[in-house]
Design a protein around this motif. Structure first.
Motif, PDB file in Angstrom:
ATOM      1  N   ILE A 188      44.340  11.516 -78.122  1.00 49.40           N
ATOM      2  CA  ILE A 188      45.760  11.897 -78.201  1.00 49.40           C
ATOM      3  C   ILE A 188      46.068  12.952 -77.134  1.00 49.40           C
ATOM      4  O   ILE A 188      47.060  12.852 -76.409  1.00 49.40           O
ATOM      5  CB  ILE A 188      46.118  12.401 -79.620  1.00 49.40           C
ATOM      6  N   ALA A 189      45.186  13.942 -77.000  1.00 50.02           N
ATOM      7  CA  ALA A 189      45.387  14.980 -75.971  1.00 50.02           C
ATOM      8  C   ALA A 189      45.404  14.345 -74.583  1.00 50.02           C
ATOM      9  O   ALA A 189      46.211  14.709 -73.723  1.00 50.02           O
ATOM     10  CB  ALA A 189      44.285  16.032 -76.061  1.00 50.02           C
ATOM     11  N   ARG A 190      44.523  13.373 -74.375  1.00 55.58           N
ATOM     12  CA  ARG A 190      44.459  12.707 -73.063  1.00 55.58           C
ATOM     13  C   ARG A 190      45.771  11.985 -72.750  1.00 55.58           C
ATOM     14  O   ARG A 190      46.291  12.053 -71.644  1.00 55.58           O
ATOM     15  CB  ARG A 190      43.294  11.717 -73.041  1.00 55.58           C
ATOM     16  N   ALA A 191      46.319  11.315 -73.763  1.00 58.45           N
ATOM     17  CA  ALA A 191      47.590  10.615 -73.552  1.00 58.45           C
ATOM     18  C   ALA A 191      48.717  11.618 -73.292  1.00 58.45           C
ATOM     19  O   ALA A 191      49.562  11.411 -72.422  1.00 58.45           O
ATOM     20  CB  ALA A 191      47.917   9.745 -74.764  1.00 58.45           C
ATOM     21  N   LEU A 192      48.696  12.731 -74.011  1.00 55.74           N
ATOM     22  CA  LEU A 192      49.757  13.737 -73.853  1.00 55.74           C
ATOM     23  C   LEU A 192      49.698  14.434 -72.495  1.00 55.74           C
ATOM     24  O   LEU A 192      50.710  14.928 -71.997  1.00 55.74           O
ATOM     25  CB  LEU A 192      49.661  14.789 -74.961  1.00 55.74           C
ATOM     26  N   ALA A 193      48.518  14.457 -71.885  1.00 54.56           N
ATOM     27  CA  ALA A 193      48.356  15.153 -70.605  1.00 54.56           C
ATOM     28  C   ALA A 193      49.258  14.570 -69.526  1.00 54.56           C
ATOM     29  O   ALA A 193      49.651  15.254 -68.590  1.00 54.56           O
ATOM     30  CB  ALA A 193      46.894  15.103 -70.151  1.00 54.56           C
ATOM     31  N   MET A 194      49.605  13.308 -69.666  1.00 58.93           N
ATOM     32  CA  MET A 194      50.493  12.676 -68.680  1.00 58.93           C
ATOM     33  C   MET A 194      51.957  12.981 -68.966  1.00 58.93           C
ATOM     34  O   MET A 194      52.849  12.459 -68.302  1.00 58.93           O
ATOM     35  CB  MET A 194      50.260  11.164 -68.665  1.00 58.93           C
TER      36      MET A 194
END
Ligand code: ADP
Ligand code: MG
Length: 257
Positions: A164-170
């Motif tokens: 989820i954090a990885r997706a939010l980073a964008m």
């Protein structure tokens, strides 16, 4: 959480608009005449039996699946039938975050790198900026202390929170979730749902396929029931869950509730 307000939403325009969407896998007509708009800040939950087309629907929204008829518009970009939309696809992939059932983390990268990789590459962020953002996001999903580990050293619930954090980073305009808790041990489901709940409260626009009916009822602005590739019923979650109008919705809910 944003209310589903048709009048206000129309002024803003939807973030996602599907019109007359039809998709076939060979002879299987997997999505049939789908019309669906999702507005900024809305949380739309998609429910339905296994094989009804839920994953295919959200995979279409970020261009992971081609379709044969209809229109898909995401954040003002139009995907065309039969894959004829390369430029839009590029834009949509940047603006839409996706979280899968099987976390799909990079196993040979540390947690922090999993989060920094895409924004560094696609947005051209410096190492410092990416690192700072990653650490803020890992904090937000409650695993700042795991940043230097590898995915394999984390529990399933922690790995999904990294995803989820990885997706939010964008910094996506829209988050798509495809059964994000289905692969988790029961004791880890809550921690992932908590993160999603928080995101919803902060106003993130979300489309969530889930079998977690309690979560769906609590967090959704709108629930959509899909049966054999068609939207059979949709509305406020209280209406869909407590007072379904269609027999097929009633039958489905009586099996899963
Ligand atoms: P759900 O997510 O609701 O369980 P899916 O969207 O995964 O359903 O699948 C809907 C139907 O499409 C199922 O019958 C499935 O077997 C079929 N299907 C999914 N992906 C493919 C594919 N790549 N090729 C052929 N059939 C597929
Ligand atoms: Mg699925």
């Amino acid at each position: 959480m944003a209310a589903y307000d048709e009048s206000r939403a129309e002024d803003d325009g939807p973030i996602v608009r599907l019109t007359g969407l039809n998709k076939h896998f060979g002879s299987l007509h997997v999505l049939q005449d789908i019309d669906l708009s999702v507005y900024a800040g809305e949380v739309v939950v998609v429910i339905g039996a296994s094989g009804s087309g839920k994953s295919t629907l959200i995979r279409c929204i970020n261009g992971l699946e081609e379709f044969q008829q209809g229109r898909i518009e995401v954040d003002g970009n139009e995907l065309l039938p039969n894959g004829a939309s390369r430029a839009a696809l590029h834009h949509i992939r940047r603006e839409v975050g996706m979280v899968f059932q099987q976390f799909n983390l990079f196993p040979h990268r540390r947690v922090r790198e999993n989060v920094t990789l895409a924004p560094r590459k696609v947005r051209g962020w410096s190492q410092d900026k990416a690192r700072e953002t990653a650490d803020t996001l890992l904090e937000r999903v409650g695993i700042a202390d795991q940043a230097d580990k590898y995915p394999g050293q984390l529990s399933g619930g922690q790995q999904q929170r990294v995803a989820i954090a990885r997706a939010l980073a964008m910094q996506p305009r829209l988050m798509l979730f495809d059964e994000p808790t289905s692969a988790l041990d029961p004791e880890m489901i809550g921690e992932v749902l908590d993160v999603m709940r928080k995101l919803a409260r902060e106003g993130m626009t979300m489309v969530v396929v889930t079998h977690e009916m309690g979560f769906a009822r609590e967090v959704a602005d709108r629930a959509i029931y899909i049966h054999e590739g068609r939207i059979v019923e949709q509305g406020r979650p209280e209406a869909v869950f407590d007072n379904p109008q269609q027999e097929r919705t009633q039958a489905f809910l009586s099996r899963v509730l």
